[in-house]
Design an enzyme around this catalytic site. Structure first.
Site, PDB file in Angstrom:
ATOM      1  N   ASP A  99       0.848  -1.190   0.000  1.00 31.55           N
ATOM      2  CA  ASP A  99       0.000   0.000   0.000  1.00 31.55           C
ATOM      3  C   ASP A  99       0.884   1.242   0.000  1.00 31.55           C
ATOM      4  OD1 ASP A  99      -3.254   0.108   1.092  1.00 31.55           O
ATOM      5  OD2 ASP A  99      -2.159   1.973   0.814  1.00 31.55           O
ATOM      6  N   ASN A 100       0.413   2.313  -0.631  1.00 31.25           N
ATOM      7  CA  ASN A 100       1.166   3.569  -0.555  1.00 31.25           C
ATOM      8  C   ASN A 100       0.551   4.513   0.484  1.00 31.25           C
ATOM      9  OD1 ASN A 100      -1.120   4.530  -1.786  1.00 31.25           O
ATOM     10  ND2 ASN A 100      -0.066   5.638  -3.416  1.00 31.25           N
TER      11      ASN A 100
ATOM     12  N   THR B  29      -5.056   6.404   0.807  1.00 30.12           N
ATOM     13  CA  THR B  29      -6.294   6.417   1.602  1.00 30.12           C
ATOM     14  C   THR B  29      -6.278   5.330   2.666  1.00 30.12           C
ATOM     15  OG1 THR B  29      -7.333   5.041  -0.090  1.00 30.12           O
ATOM     16  CG2 THR B  29      -7.782   7.407  -0.182  1.00 30.12           C
TER      17      THR B  29
ATOM     18  N   ASP C  41       4.117   1.994  -4.170  1.00 24.33           N
ATOM     19  CA  ASP C  41       3.115   2.558  -5.071  1.00 24.33           C
ATOM     20  C   ASP C  41       3.049   1.653  -6.307  1.00 24.33           C
ATOM     21  OD1 ASP C  41       1.935   4.064  -7.162  1.00 24.33           O
ATOM     22  OD2 ASP C  41       2.463   5.942  -6.158  1.00 24.33           O
TER      23      ASP C  41
ATOM     24  N   LYS D 209      -3.384   6.717 -13.420  1.00 27.25           N
ATOM     25  CA  LYS D 209      -2.101   5.990 -13.417  1.00 27.25           C
ATOM     26  C   LYS D 209      -2.189   4.756 -12.515  1.00 27.25           C
ATOM     27  CE  LYS D 209       1.508   9.485 -13.981  1.00 27.25           C
ATOM     28  NZ  LYS D 209       2.526  10.215 -13.212  1.00 27.25           N
TER      29      LYS D 209
ATOM     30  N   ARG E 294       5.097 -13.081 -14.902  1.00 28.58           N
ATOM     31  CA  ARG E 294       6.421 -13.635 -14.556  1.00 28.58           C
ATOM     32  C   ARG E 294       6.320 -14.759 -13.529  1.00 28.58           C
ATOM     33  NH1 ARG E 294       9.816 -12.960 -10.487  1.00 28.58           N
ATOM     34  NH2 ARG E 294       8.819 -11.109  -9.622  1.00 28.58           N
TER      35      ARG E 294
ATOM     36  N   TYR F 103     -11.546   7.694 -12.748  1.00 29.38           N
ATOM     37  CA  TYR F 103     -11.797   6.417 -12.074  1.00 29.38           C
ATOM     38  C   TYR F 103     -12.467   5.428 -13.034  1.00 29.38           C
ATOM     39  CZ  TYR F 103     -13.567   3.312  -8.325  1.00 29.38           C
ATOM     40  OH  TYR F 103     -13.875   2.242  -7.513  1.00 29.38           O
TER      41      TYR F 103
ATOM     42  N   ARG G 231     -17.828   8.991   1.266  1.00 32.66           N
ATOM     43  CA  ARG G 231     -18.819   8.057   0.745  1.00 32.66           C
ATOM     44  C   ARG G 231     -20.060   8.124   1.609  1.00 32.66           C
ATOM     45  NH1 ARG G 231     -15.415   2.752  -1.063  1.00 32.66           N
ATOM     46  NH2 ARG G 231     -13.876   3.516   0.417  1.00 32.66           N
TER      47      ARG G 231
HETATM   48  P1  NAD Z   1      -9.825   2.343  -0.023  1.00 35.04           P
HETATM   49  O1  NAD Z   1      -9.550   3.714  -0.508  1.00 35.04           O
HETATM   50  O2  NAD Z   1     -10.097   2.131   1.412  1.00 35.04           O
HETATM   51  O3  NAD Z   1      -8.630   1.359  -0.416  1.00 35.04           O
HETATM   52  C1  NAD Z   1      -7.776   1.576  -1.509  1.00 35.04           C
HETATM   53  C2  NAD Z   1      -6.348   1.295  -1.042  1.00 35.04           C
HETATM   54  O4  NAD Z   1      -5.458   1.434  -2.151  1.00 35.04           O
HETATM   55  C3  NAD Z   1      -5.888   2.277   0.024  1.00 35.04           C
HETATM   56  O5  NAD Z   1      -5.280   1.566   1.070  1.00 35.04           O
HETATM   57  C4  NAD Z   1      -4.876   3.154  -0.714  1.00 35.04           C
HETATM   58  O6  NAD Z   1      -3.909   3.721   0.131  1.00 35.04           O
HETATM   59  C5  NAD Z   1      -4.324   2.178  -1.716  1.00 35.04           C
HETATM   60  N1  NAD Z   1      -3.734   2.807  -2.895  1.00 35.04           N
HETATM   61  C6  NAD Z   1      -4.252   3.812  -3.654  1.00 35.04           C
HETATM   62  N2  NAD Z   1      -3.407   4.117  -4.651  1.00 35.04           N
HETATM   63  C7  NAD Z   1      -2.334   3.268  -4.530  1.00 35.04           C
HETATM   64  C8  NAD Z   1      -1.150   3.095  -5.248  1.00 35.04           C
HETATM   65  N3  NAD Z   1      -0.856   3.855  -6.329  1.00 35.04           N
HETATM   66  N4  NAD Z   1      -0.260   2.158  -4.831  1.00 35.04           N
HETATM   67  C9  NAD Z   1      -0.528   1.402  -3.752  1.00 35.04           C
HETATM   68  N5  NAD Z   1      -1.654   1.506  -3.028  1.00 35.04           N
HETATM   69  C10 NAD Z   1      -2.538   2.433  -3.411  1.00 35.04           C
HETATM   70  O7  NAD Z   1     -11.031   1.775  -0.916  1.00 35.04           O
HETATM   71  P2  NAD Z   1     -11.803   0.387  -0.879  1.00 35.04           P
HETATM   72  O8  NAD Z   1     -13.229   0.687  -0.748  1.00 35.04           O
HETATM   73  O9  NAD Z   1     -11.163  -0.552   0.068  1.00 35.04           O
HETATM   74  O10 NAD Z   1     -11.567  -0.124  -2.371  1.00 35.04           O
HETATM   75  C11 NAD Z   1     -10.649  -1.152  -2.688  1.00 35.04           C
HETATM   76  C12 NAD Z   1     -10.773  -1.485  -4.166  1.00 35.04           C
HETATM   77  O11 NAD Z   1     -12.094  -1.938  -4.461  1.00 35.04           O
HETATM   78  C13 NAD Z   1     -10.499  -0.293  -5.099  1.00 35.04           C
HETATM   79  O12 NAD Z   1      -9.777  -0.747  -6.218  1.00 35.04           O
HETATM   80  C14 NAD Z   1     -11.880   0.149  -5.505  1.00 35.04           C
HETATM   81  O13 NAD Z   1     -11.872   0.753  -6.775  1.00 35.04           O
HETATM   82  C15 NAD Z   1     -12.638  -1.166  -5.514  1.00 35.04           C
HETATM   83  N6  NAD Z   1     -14.085  -0.945  -5.312  1.00 35.04           N
HETATM   84  C16 NAD Z   1     -14.581  -0.656  -4.065  1.00 35.04           C
HETATM   85  C17 NAD Z   1     -15.931  -0.404  -3.910  1.00 35.04           C
HETATM   86  C18 NAD Z   1     -16.544  -0.105  -2.575  1.00 35.04           C
HETATM   87  O14 NAD Z   1     -17.755   0.152  -2.521  1.00 35.04           O
HETATM   88  N7  NAD Z   1     -15.841  -0.151  -1.458  1.00 35.04           N
HETATM   89  C19 NAD Z   1     -16.788  -0.445  -5.015  1.00 35.04           C
HETATM   90  C20 NAD Z   1     -16.231  -0.719  -6.275  1.00 35.04           C
HETATM   91  C21 NAD Z   1     -14.883  -0.984  -6.403  1.00 35.04           C
HETATM   92  N1  UDP Z   2     -24.357  11.173  -1.341  1.00 33.58           N
HETATM   93  C1  UDP Z   2     -25.175  12.012  -0.601  1.00 33.58           C
HETATM   94  N2  UDP Z   2     -24.646  12.623   0.501  1.00 33.58           N
HETATM   95  C2  UDP Z   2     -23.371  12.436   0.912  1.00 33.58           C
HETATM   96  C3  UDP Z   2     -22.536  11.562   0.156  1.00 33.58           C
HETATM   97  C4  UDP Z   2     -23.059  10.963  -0.968  1.00 33.58           C
HETATM   98  O1  UDP Z   2     -26.352  12.205  -0.925  1.00 33.58           O
HETATM   99  O2  UDP Z   2     -22.975  13.023   1.934  1.00 33.58           O
HETATM  100  C5  UDP Z   2     -24.924  10.483  -2.514  1.00 33.58           C
HETATM  101  C6  UDP Z   2     -24.111  10.639  -3.798  1.00 33.58           C
HETATM  102  O3  UDP Z   2     -24.506  11.800  -4.494  1.00 33.58           O
HETATM  103  C7  UDP Z   2     -24.487   9.364  -4.546  1.00 33.58           C
HETATM  104  C8  UDP Z   2     -24.707   8.340  -3.431  1.00 33.58           C
HETATM  105  O4  UDP Z   2     -24.903   9.098  -2.239  1.00 33.58           O
HETATM  106  O5  UDP Z   2     -25.691   9.539  -5.246  1.00 33.58           O
HETATM  107  C9  UDP Z   2     -23.539   7.400  -3.248  1.00 33.58           C
HETATM  108  O6  UDP Z   2     -22.365   8.166  -3.143  1.00 33.58           O
HETATM  109  P1  UDP Z   2     -20.936   7.541  -2.825  1.00 33.58           P
HETATM  110  O7  UDP Z   2     -19.957   8.664  -2.918  1.00 33.58           O
HETATM  111  O8  UDP Z   2     -20.975   6.769  -1.576  1.00 33.58           O
HETATM  112  O9  UDP Z   2     -20.670   6.478  -3.976  1.00 33.58           O
HETATM  113  P2  UDP Z   2     -20.941   6.402  -5.552  1.00 33.58           P
HETATM  114  O10 UDP Z   2     -21.877   5.260  -5.676  1.00 33.58           O
HETATM  115  O11 UDP Z   2     -21.559   7.689  -6.050  1.00 33.58           O
HETATM  116  O12 UDP Z   2     -19.612   6.173  -6.125  1.00 33.58           O
END
Ligand code: NAD
Ligand code: UDP
Length: 317
Positions: free
Chosen positions: A35-36, A39, A60, A93, A108, A147, A188
């Protein structure tokens, strides 16, 4: 001596990643968490540091990584709109260079690799509920594009590495997932509403709050994710994983107020650009292949998440 499977979890100190590391350790894997800390936080995995089978590495994924592993879960990427829009170029990126680097590693080491893709590849969907064959409605130049398009390009790379080099891939499309260890400031909706309610502050409904989402509890998601990783190599996905129970954002706010016994009122804020109107996964594929079904009703999952944030807020006092 028993040989443990060596599993790399990128983004392992984040919300989903930290739960995944925990689950894999409980299944006797040797876990390398990379992890970097963009977040993610060390605190999310602090309780795992005592295990001789857990290793945390700051790295990263946009840079190459040379390690020896049997399996890779590629979760590294900021997931909340506030965080992925903070440095959009880095977000793209992370998805694209990160995918190339992790796929190169998989190639690999001959490791199987799972990509955490997203329902955002469907954009603001015109097909409802979303099936995997729906190609989406994404604005390629809007604020969410870094994204959405990054994740779409990552999917392309996964399928090309599979076809061109025979890399064993698993692509899942995750729908809104929530639970303990969501970042308190990631904006979120579930974490925002719970924290606002616990502080008796106004709950910020973006727009009218009649947009919908379908919320999956973290344990359910991980059960599906790991079950899919273990399927036959021919099963590449993409596969939707999420809870099909769809609610409006207003209903979510009202439920959180009830469960917390909060005095919060609802206030309206502008709807962010390109905010999807509706979202619900069609999980027929996951049901058929994995026999998987989300089990945790939203009220139960919210109660556990509220308890977590209560603990965090009282520790911060
Ligand atoms: P999160 O932000 O808590 O976790 C993401 C992690 O990736 C963090 O620990 C962050 O520090 C690390 N990270 C970011 N950029 C990096 C990099 N360049 N190198 C190394 N580490 C890096 O979010 P999450 O909810 O745990 O999401 C995890 C994964 O699941 C993500 O890929 C996200 O797109 C995907 N995802 C999550 C949801 C959800 O609802 N939680 C929905 C759809 C997809
Ligand atoms: N949202 C909201 N109030 C907040 C945060 C989010 O009404 O304080 C709404 C946002 O506009 C979206 C939904 O809740 O319609 C889910 O947002 P989130 O950012 O959790 O995830 P998304 O599904 O949009 O990636």
């Amino acid at each position: 001596m028993k040989t443990r499977k060596k599993v790399l979890v990128t983004g392992g100190a984040g919300f989903l990643g930290s739960h995944l590391c925990e689950l894999l350790l409980s299944r006797d894997c040797d876990v390398l968490c990379v992890d970097n800390f963009f977040t993610g936080q060390r605190a999310n995995v602090a309780h795992l540091m005592g295990s001789p089978y857990f290793e945390l590495m700051r790295h990263d994924v946009t840079f190459p990584l040379y390690v020896e592993v049997d399996e890779i879960y590629n979760l590294a990427c900021p997931a909340s709109p506030i965080h992925y829009q903070f440095d959009p170029v880095q977000t793209t990126k992370t998805s694209v260079h990160g995918a190339i680097n992790m796929l190169g590693l998989a190639k690999r080491t001959k490791a199987r690799i799972l990509q955490a893709s997203t329902s955002e590849v469907y954009g603001d969907p015109t097909v409802h509920p979303q099936t995997e064959d729906y190609r989406g409605n994404v604005n390629p130049i809007g604020p969410r594009a870094c994204y959405d398009e990054g994740k779409r390009c990552a999917e392309t790379l996964f399928f090309d590495y599979n076809r061109q080099f025979g890399v064993e891939i698993k692509v899942i499309r995750i729908f809104n997932t929530y639970g303990p260890r969501m970042h308190p400031n990631d904006g979120r909706v579930v974490s925002n509403f719970i924290i606002q309610a616990l502080k008796n502050e106004p709950i910020t409904l973006y727009g009218e709050g009649d947009q919908t989402r379908s919320f999956c509890y973290v344990d359910d998601l991980l059960a599906g994710m790991t079950a899919f990783m273990d399927t036959d190599a021919s099963e590449t996905g993409p596969m939707n994983l999420g809870n099909p129970h769809e609610i409006t954002i207003r209903e979510l706010a009202e439920t959180v107020i009830t469960l917390t016994g909060s005095k919060s009122t609802l206030i309206h804020r502008p709807l962010p650009e390109d905010d999807p109107r509706q979202r619900q996964p069609n999980i027929t594929k996951a049901r058929a292949l994995l026999g998987w079904e989300p089990k945790v009703p939203v009220v139960e999952g919210l109660k556990k998440t509220i308890a977590y944030f209560e603990g965090e807020l009282s520790a911060a006092k």
